[in-house]
Scaffold this active site. Structure first.
Site, PDB file in Angstrom:
ATOM      1  N   ASN A 175      24.921  -4.115 -80.309  1.00  0.00           N
ATOM      2  CA  ASN A 175      24.099  -5.320 -80.444  1.00  0.00           C
ATOM      3  C   ASN A 175      23.648  -5.887 -79.107  1.00  0.00           C
ATOM      4  O   ASN A 175      23.109  -6.999 -79.063  1.00  0.00           O
ATOM      5  CB  ASN A 175      24.864  -6.410 -81.215  1.00  0.00           C
ATOM      6  CG  ASN A 175      25.052  -6.029 -82.658  1.00  0.00           C
ATOM      7  OD1 ASN A 175      24.238  -5.312 -83.229  1.00  0.00           O
ATOM      8  ND2 ASN A 175      26.146  -6.465 -83.250  1.00  0.00           N
TER       9      ASN A 175
ATOM     10  N   HIS B 162      20.632  -7.997 -78.804  1.00  0.00           N
ATOM     11  CA  HIS B 162      20.182  -8.282 -80.169  1.00  0.00           C
ATOM     12  C   HIS B 162      20.475  -9.706 -80.637  1.00  0.00           C
ATOM     13  O   HIS B 162      19.767 -10.218 -81.488  1.00  0.00           O
ATOM     14  CB  HIS B 162      20.796  -7.285 -81.153  1.00  0.00           C
ATOM     15  CG  HIS B 162      20.054  -5.972 -81.169  1.00  0.00           C
ATOM     16  ND1 HIS B 162      19.970  -5.154 -80.076  1.00  0.00           N
ATOM     17  CD2 HIS B 162      19.336  -5.359 -82.153  1.00  0.00           C
ATOM     18  CE1 HIS B 162      19.248  -4.077 -80.386  1.00  0.00           C
ATOM     19  NE2 HIS B 162      18.844  -4.178 -81.633  1.00  0.00           N
TER      20      HIS B 162
ATOM     21  N   HIS C 191      17.294 -11.250 -81.857  1.00  0.00           N
ATOM     22  CA  HIS C 191      17.044 -11.686 -83.240  1.00  0.00           C
ATOM     23  C   HIS C 191      16.577 -13.138 -83.270  1.00  0.00           C
ATOM     24  O   HIS C 191      15.721 -13.508 -84.080  1.00  0.00           O
ATOM     25  CB  HIS C 191      18.311 -11.549 -84.091  1.00  0.00           C
ATOM     26  CG  HIS C 191      18.606 -10.131 -84.477  1.00  0.00           C
ATOM     27  ND1 HIS C 191      19.886  -9.656 -84.676  1.00  0.00           N
ATOM     28  CD2 HIS C 191      17.789  -9.081 -84.699  1.00  0.00           C
ATOM     29  CE1 HIS C 191      19.834  -8.376 -84.994  1.00  0.00           C
ATOM     30  NE2 HIS C 191      18.575  -7.994 -85.020  1.00  0.00           N
TER      31      HIS C 191
ATOM     32  N   LYS D 209      23.790   2.385 -91.496  1.00  0.00           N
ATOM     33  CA  LYS D 209      23.450   1.017 -91.927  1.00  0.00           C
ATOM     34  C   LYS D 209      22.155   1.078 -92.725  1.00  0.00           C
ATOM     35  O   LYS D 209      21.144   1.605 -92.234  1.00  0.00           O
ATOM     36  CB  LYS D 209      23.258   0.104 -90.728  1.00  0.00           C
ATOM     37  CG  LYS D 209      24.550  -0.452 -90.175  1.00  0.00           C
ATOM     38  CD  LYS D 209      24.241  -1.600 -89.221  1.00  0.00           C
ATOM     39  CE  LYS D 209      25.506  -2.166 -88.627  1.00  0.00           C
ATOM     40  NZ  LYS D 209      25.224  -3.226 -87.653  1.00  0.00           N
TER      41      LYS D 209
ATOM     42  N   GLU E 225      31.908  -1.456 -88.240  1.00  0.00           N
ATOM     43  CA  GLU E 225      31.704  -2.581 -87.323  1.00  0.00           C
ATOM     44  C   GLU E 225      32.823  -3.616 -87.341  1.00  0.00           C
ATOM     45  O   GLU E 225      32.581  -4.818 -87.409  1.00  0.00           O
ATOM     46  CB  GLU E 225      30.330  -3.242 -87.567  1.00  0.00           C
ATOM     47  CG  GLU E 225      29.828  -3.993 -86.349  1.00  0.00           C
ATOM     48  CD  GLU E 225      28.382  -4.448 -86.451  1.00  0.00           C
ATOM     49  OE1 GLU E 225      27.490  -3.585 -86.437  1.00  0.00           O
ATOM     50  OE2 GLU E 225      28.150  -5.666 -86.542  1.00  0.00           O
TER      51      GLU E 225
ATOM     52  N   ARG F 244      31.792  -1.211 -82.482  1.00  0.00           N
ATOM     53  CA  ARG F 244      30.384  -0.944 -82.818  1.00  0.00           C
ATOM     54  C   ARG F 244      29.472  -2.102 -82.429  1.00  0.00           C
ATOM     55  O   ARG F 244      28.264  -1.928 -82.262  1.00  0.00           O
ATOM     56  CB  ARG F 244      30.273  -0.624 -84.324  1.00  0.00           C
ATOM     57  CG  ARG F 244      28.862  -0.209 -84.732  1.00  0.00           C
ATOM     58  CD  ARG F 244      28.751   0.296 -86.169  1.00  0.00           C
ATOM     59  NE  ARG F 244      27.359   0.609 -86.470  1.00  0.00           N
ATOM     60  CZ  ARG F 244      26.946   1.386 -87.452  1.00  0.00           C
ATOM     61  NH1 ARG F 244      27.825   1.941 -88.271  1.00  0.00           N
ATOM     62  NH2 ARG F 244      25.673   1.618 -87.650  1.00  0.00           N
TER      63      ARG F 244
ATOM     64  N   LYS G 146      25.253   7.063 -80.056  1.00  0.00           N
ATOM     65  CA  LYS G 146      25.458   6.269 -81.272  1.00  0.00           C
ATOM     66  C   LYS G 146      26.557   6.909 -82.118  1.00  0.00           C
ATOM     67  O   LYS G 146      27.420   6.224 -82.666  1.00  0.00           O
ATOM     68  CB  LYS G 146      24.150   6.136 -82.057  1.00  0.00           C
ATOM     69  CG  LYS G 146      24.315   5.179 -83.230  1.00  0.00           C
ATOM     70  CD  LYS G 146      23.087   4.431 -83.594  1.00  0.00           C
ATOM     71  CE  LYS G 146      23.392   3.499 -84.758  1.00  0.00           C
ATOM     72  NZ  LYS G 146      22.209   2.991 -85.400  1.00  0.00           N
TER      73      LYS G 146
ATOM     74  N   ARG H 124      25.133   4.791-108.261  1.00  0.00           N
ATOM     75  CA  ARG H 124      26.264   4.548-107.338  1.00  0.00           C
ATOM     76  C   ARG H 124      26.319   5.544-106.190  1.00  0.00           C
ATOM     77  O   ARG H 124      27.367   5.794-105.612  1.00  0.00           O
ATOM     78  CB  ARG H 124      27.601   4.529-108.072  1.00  0.00           C
ATOM     79  CG  ARG H 124      27.678   3.440-109.113  1.00  0.00           C
ATOM     80  CD  ARG H 124      29.075   3.183-109.598  1.00  0.00           C
ATOM     81  NE  ARG H 124      29.045   2.178-110.633  1.00  0.00           N
ATOM     82  CZ  ARG H 124      28.747   2.426-111.905  1.00  0.00           C
ATOM     83  NH1 ARG H 124      28.498   3.669-112.286  1.00  0.00           N
ATOM     84  NH2 ARG H 124      28.711   1.455-112.773  1.00  0.00           N
TER      85      ARG H 124
HETATM   86  N1  LIG Z   1      19.794   0.887 -89.827  1.00  0.00           N
HETATM   87  C1  LIG Z   1      19.907   0.661 -88.541  1.00  0.00           C
HETATM   88  O1  LIG Z   1      20.914   0.989 -87.898  1.00  0.00           O
HETATM   89  C2  LIG Z   1      18.765   0.013 -87.818  1.00  0.00           C
HETATM   90  C3  LIG Z   1      18.757  -0.034 -86.418  1.00  0.00           C
HETATM   91  C4  LIG Z   1      17.637  -0.583 -85.777  1.00  0.00           C
HETATM   92  C5  LIG Z   1      16.577  -1.075 -86.532  1.00  0.00           C
HETATM   93  N2  LIG Z   1      16.633  -1.011 -87.897  1.00  0.00           N
HETATM   94  C6  LIG Z   1      15.509  -1.489 -88.721  1.00  0.00           C
HETATM   95  O2  LIG Z   1      14.383  -0.687 -88.431  1.00  0.00           O
HETATM   96  C7  LIG Z   1      13.201  -1.425 -88.747  1.00  0.00           C
HETATM   97  C8  LIG Z   1      12.184  -1.204 -87.658  1.00  0.00           C
HETATM   98  O3  LIG Z   1      11.872   0.173 -87.616  1.00  0.00           O
HETATM   99  P1  LIG Z   1      10.516   0.716 -86.971  1.00  0.00           P
HETATM  100  O4  LIG Z   1      10.278   0.036 -85.677  1.00  0.00           O
HETATM  101  O5  LIG Z   1      10.587   2.174 -87.026  1.00  0.00           O
HETATM  102  O6  LIG Z   1       9.408   0.101 -87.957  1.00  0.00           O
HETATM  103  P2  LIG Z   1       8.539   0.720 -89.155  1.00  0.00           P
HETATM  104  O7  LIG Z   1       9.334   1.612 -90.008  1.00  0.00           O
HETATM  105  O8  LIG Z   1       7.848  -0.421 -89.813  1.00  0.00           O
HETATM  106  O9  LIG Z   1       7.442   1.583 -88.377  1.00  0.00           O
HETATM  107  C9  LIG Z   1       6.555   0.915 -87.502  1.00  0.00           C
HETATM  108  C10 LIG Z   1       5.100   1.276 -87.804  1.00  0.00           C
HETATM  109  O10 LIG Z   1       4.855   2.614 -87.397  1.00  0.00           O
HETATM  110  C11 LIG Z   1       4.200   3.338 -88.436  1.00  0.00           C
HETATM  111  N3  LIG Z   1       4.592   4.734 -88.277  1.00  0.00           N
HETATM  112  C12 LIG Z   1       5.824   5.260 -88.515  1.00  0.00           C
HETATM  113  N4  LIG Z   1       5.843   6.536 -88.127  1.00  0.00           N
HETATM  114  C13 LIG Z   1       4.626   6.831 -87.665  1.00  0.00           C
HETATM  115  C14 LIG Z   1       4.058   8.001 -87.094  1.00  0.00           C
HETATM  116  N5  LIG Z   1       4.775   9.098 -86.891  1.00  0.00           N
HETATM  117  N6  LIG Z   1       2.765   7.962 -86.706  1.00  0.00           N
HETATM  118  C15 LIG Z   1       2.030   6.834 -86.853  1.00  0.00           C
HETATM  119  N7  LIG Z   1       2.532   5.681 -87.356  1.00  0.00           N
HETATM  120  C16 LIG Z   1       3.811   5.693 -87.756  1.00  0.00           C
HETATM  121  C17 LIG Z   1       4.630   2.673 -89.695  1.00  0.00           C
HETATM  122  O11 LIG Z   1       3.724   2.887 -90.738  1.00  0.00           O
HETATM  123  C18 LIG Z   1       4.717   1.217 -89.270  1.00  0.00           C
HETATM  124  O12 LIG Z   1       3.464   0.605 -89.391  1.00  0.00           O
HETATM  125  C19 LIG Z   1      13.631  -2.868 -88.894  1.00  0.00           C
HETATM  126  O13 LIG Z   1      13.581  -3.206 -90.256  1.00  0.00           O
HETATM  127  C20 LIG Z   1      15.068  -2.892 -88.395  1.00  0.00           C
HETATM  128  O14 LIG Z   1      15.857  -3.855 -89.046  1.00  0.00           O
HETATM  129  C21 LIG Z   1      17.690  -0.470 -88.541  1.00  0.00           C
HETATM  130 ZN   LIG Z   2      17.507  -2.891 -82.640  1.00  0.00          ZN
END
Ligand SMILES: NC(=O)c1ccc[n+]([C@@H]2O[C@H](COP(=O)([O-])OP(=O)(O)OC[C@H]3O[C@@H](n4cnc5c(N)ncnc54)[C@H](O)[C@@H]3O)[C@@H](O)[C@H]2O)c1
Ligand SMILES: [Zn+2]
Length: 352
Positions: free
Chosen positions: A237, A240, A244, A142, A229, A233, A219, A120
Site C-alpha cells: 500500500n 496508496h 486513495h 484480490k 493481508e 502485505r 508481489k 461458490r
Molecule cells: N486486485 C488488485 O490487487 C488490484 C491492484 C491494483 C489495482 N486494482 C484495480 O485495478 C483497477 C484499475 O485497473 P486499470 O488501470 O488496468 O484500469 P482499466 O481496467 O479500466 O483499464 C484502463 C483503460 O484501458 C483500456 N485498455 C485496457 N487494455 C487495453 C489495451 N491493451 N489497449 C488499449 N486499451 C486498453 C480499458 O478499456 C480502460 O479504458 C482499479 O479498479 C483498481 O482498484 C486492483
Molecule cells: Zn494501486
C-alpha cells in the site's frame, strides 16, 4: 516465455511472453478441464482482442461466450457484477468450466469476484492487458467491486488458476493508461528491489517482459508470506493511503496511478522530515516519477487529505497503518494515531 509459479492457497503459474494470446486456449486447456469458457472484458478490449481470444479458446475445444461491459471504473459495480453472474448462468457455465478475465484491473477484479461467487467458486484465468494489471492486479487474488460508499468495499480473496500475460497487448494502451501502470512498477522497486528501481531509468516499454516478470516475483513473494493481508502485505500500500484520499477528493478525476505517484512523493517527503529516510531517497523517487511524466505534488491540503484517509476502509481502530521508505528497496509499516495523521501529511506537503 517466462514462467513464475505462485504458491498461495491455490498454486498457479504466471506466463509472460510476446504474442502468447494465440496460445491461450492451449495453455488454459493444460491447466483446467471443462467444456465452456466465459470471457469477461470491456468494450475497448473486446474490440481489440476479443476475437483472437475466442478463436484461441474454440481451437482448443472450448465453447466460448463473451460479456463486454462499458470500459472504466464506473462499471466495477454491483449491477455489472450481477449481470455477469446471470450471463454465466444463462451460458450454462458449470463448476468445471472456466471464466477468463481479458482486460485491465477493472475486468480482472470484477470477473474474479464473479468467479469466486458463481457456484461458490469456478476456475478462473487472468489475461491482463494493461501494465497495471500485468505488473500488479492480476496476481495476488484480490478481487472485488466498488460500492457507493467507496472503492473495493466488497470482494473476496480468490486466486486464479493461471495468469497469461502477452506483453504485445500493451502496445495499444494510451500513454496515460500506460503511465498509471508505471506508478505501480515504481512502487514495487521502492518497497522491495533497488536493482529494479534503478533499471527503470531505462524506459519500461523497452524491457517489458523483464520488468513485468520482476514485478510479479516481488508481489508473489509478499503474498506468499501474507496472502490475506494480516500484516506484511500492507507494504504494497506504499503511496496508496494518501493516493486513495487524492482519488476520492478529486471525485476520481485524478487517475489511480497519478494519485499513487503523488501519495508516494508525499509520504517520502514526510519520511525524510521524520528522520526515517535520507534526502537522497526522496530525490531518487521524485526523479523517477518525473521521468515517467508522473506528478509529485498535490493541490489538496493536509486537513482534507487526512479526513479522506480516515474514511478509507484501511483504518485500524485508533490509527492508520502507513508505509514509509527507509531506503530504495526497503519500506517499513508504522501505525500513525488518528490525531497525528494530519501533521504527518502536512510534513509531506511542504516544498523541499
Ligand atoms: N486486485 C488488485 O490487487 C488490484 C491492484 C491494483 C489495482 N486494482 C484495480 O485495478 C483497477 C484499475 O485497473 P486499470 O488501470 O488496468 O484500469 P482499466 O481496467 O479500466 O483499464 C484502463 C483503460 O484501458 C483500456 N485498455 C485496457 N487494455 C487495453 C489495451 N491493451 N489497449 C488499449 N486499451 C486498453 C480499458 O478499456 C480502460 O479504458 C482499479 O479498479 C483498481 O482498484 C486492483
Ligand atoms: Zn494501486
Amino acid at each position: 516465455m517466462k514462467t513464475i509459479t505462485v504458491h498461495a492457497s491455490k498454486g498457479y503459474d504466471v506466463l509472460i511472453g510476446a504474442g502468447i494470446l494465440g496460445e491461450a486456449g492451449a495453455i488454459i486447456r493444460r491447466k483446467v478441464s471443462g467444456q465452456a469458457a466465459a470471457i469477461v472484458t470491456d468494450d475497448n478490449v473486446a474490440a481489440l482482442y476479443g476475437n483472437r481470444l475466442t478463436e484461441a479458446l474454440e481451437k482448443n475445444g472450448y465453447r466460448s461466450a463473451q460479456y463486454a461491459f462499458p470500459h472504466g471504473e464506473a462499471s466495477k459495480n454491483a449491477y455489472t457484477f450481477l449481470s455477469i453472474l446471470n450471463f454465466f448462468a444463462e451460458s450454462g457455465l458449470a463448476r468445471t468450466d472456466v471464466v477468463v478475465a481479458l482486460g485491465g484491473g477493472v475486468a480482472g477484479d470484477i470477473a474474479g469476484f464473479a468467479a469466486a461467487c458463481y457456484m461458490r467458486g469456478i476456475n478462473f484465468v487472468q489475461i491482463p492487458t494493461t501494465l497495471l494489471a500485468a505488473a500488479d492486479s492480476s496476481v495476488g487474488g484480490k478481487t472485488g467491486i466498488d460500492l457507493a460508499a467507496g472503492k473495493n468495499l466488497a470482494g473476496a480473496f480468490y486466486q486464479p488458476n493461471a495468469v497469461i500475460c502477452d506483453v504485445e497487448l500493451l502496445s495499444t494502451l494510451t500513454p496515460e493508461v500506460f503511465r498509471d501502470g508505471c506508478a505501480e512498477v515504481i512502487k514495487h522497486g521502492v518497497i522491495a528491489d533497488r536493482a529494479l528501481f534503478e533499471s527503470l531509468r531505462t524506459p519500461i516499454n523497452t524491457q517489458l517482459e523483464d520488468v513485468i516478470a520482476r514485478n510479479i516475483e516481488i508481489k508473489r513473494d509478499i503474498i506468499m508470506e501474507d496472502e490475506f493481508e494480516a500484516g506484511p502485505r500492507k507494504i504494497l500500500n506504499f503511496g496508496h493511503t494518501v493516493g486513495h484520499a487524492i482519488e476520492l477528493l478529486s471525485d476520481y478525476v485524478i487517475s489511480h496511478g497519478q494519485a499513487v505517484a503523488m501519495g508516494m512523493a508525499v509520504v517520502t517527503r514526510a519520511a525524510v522530515r521524520m528522520g526515517i529516510c535520507e534526502e537522497r531517497c526522496l530525490f531518487d523517487i521524485v526523479d523517477i516519477l518525473r521521468r515517467y511524466g508522473l506528478p509529485d505534488t498535490t493541490q489538496y491540503d493536509a486537513n482534507n487529505l487526512a479526513r479522506a484517509c480516515l474514511s478509507d476502509k484501511k483504518r485500524d481502530g485508533d490509527g492508520i497503518t502507513m508505509v514509509f521508505p527507509e531506503n530504495i528497496g526497503k519500506c517499513v509499516l508504522k501505525m500513525i494515531p488518528v490525531n497525528e495523521l494530519e501533521s504527518v501529511i502536512r510534513l509531506g506537503l511542504e516544498e523541499y
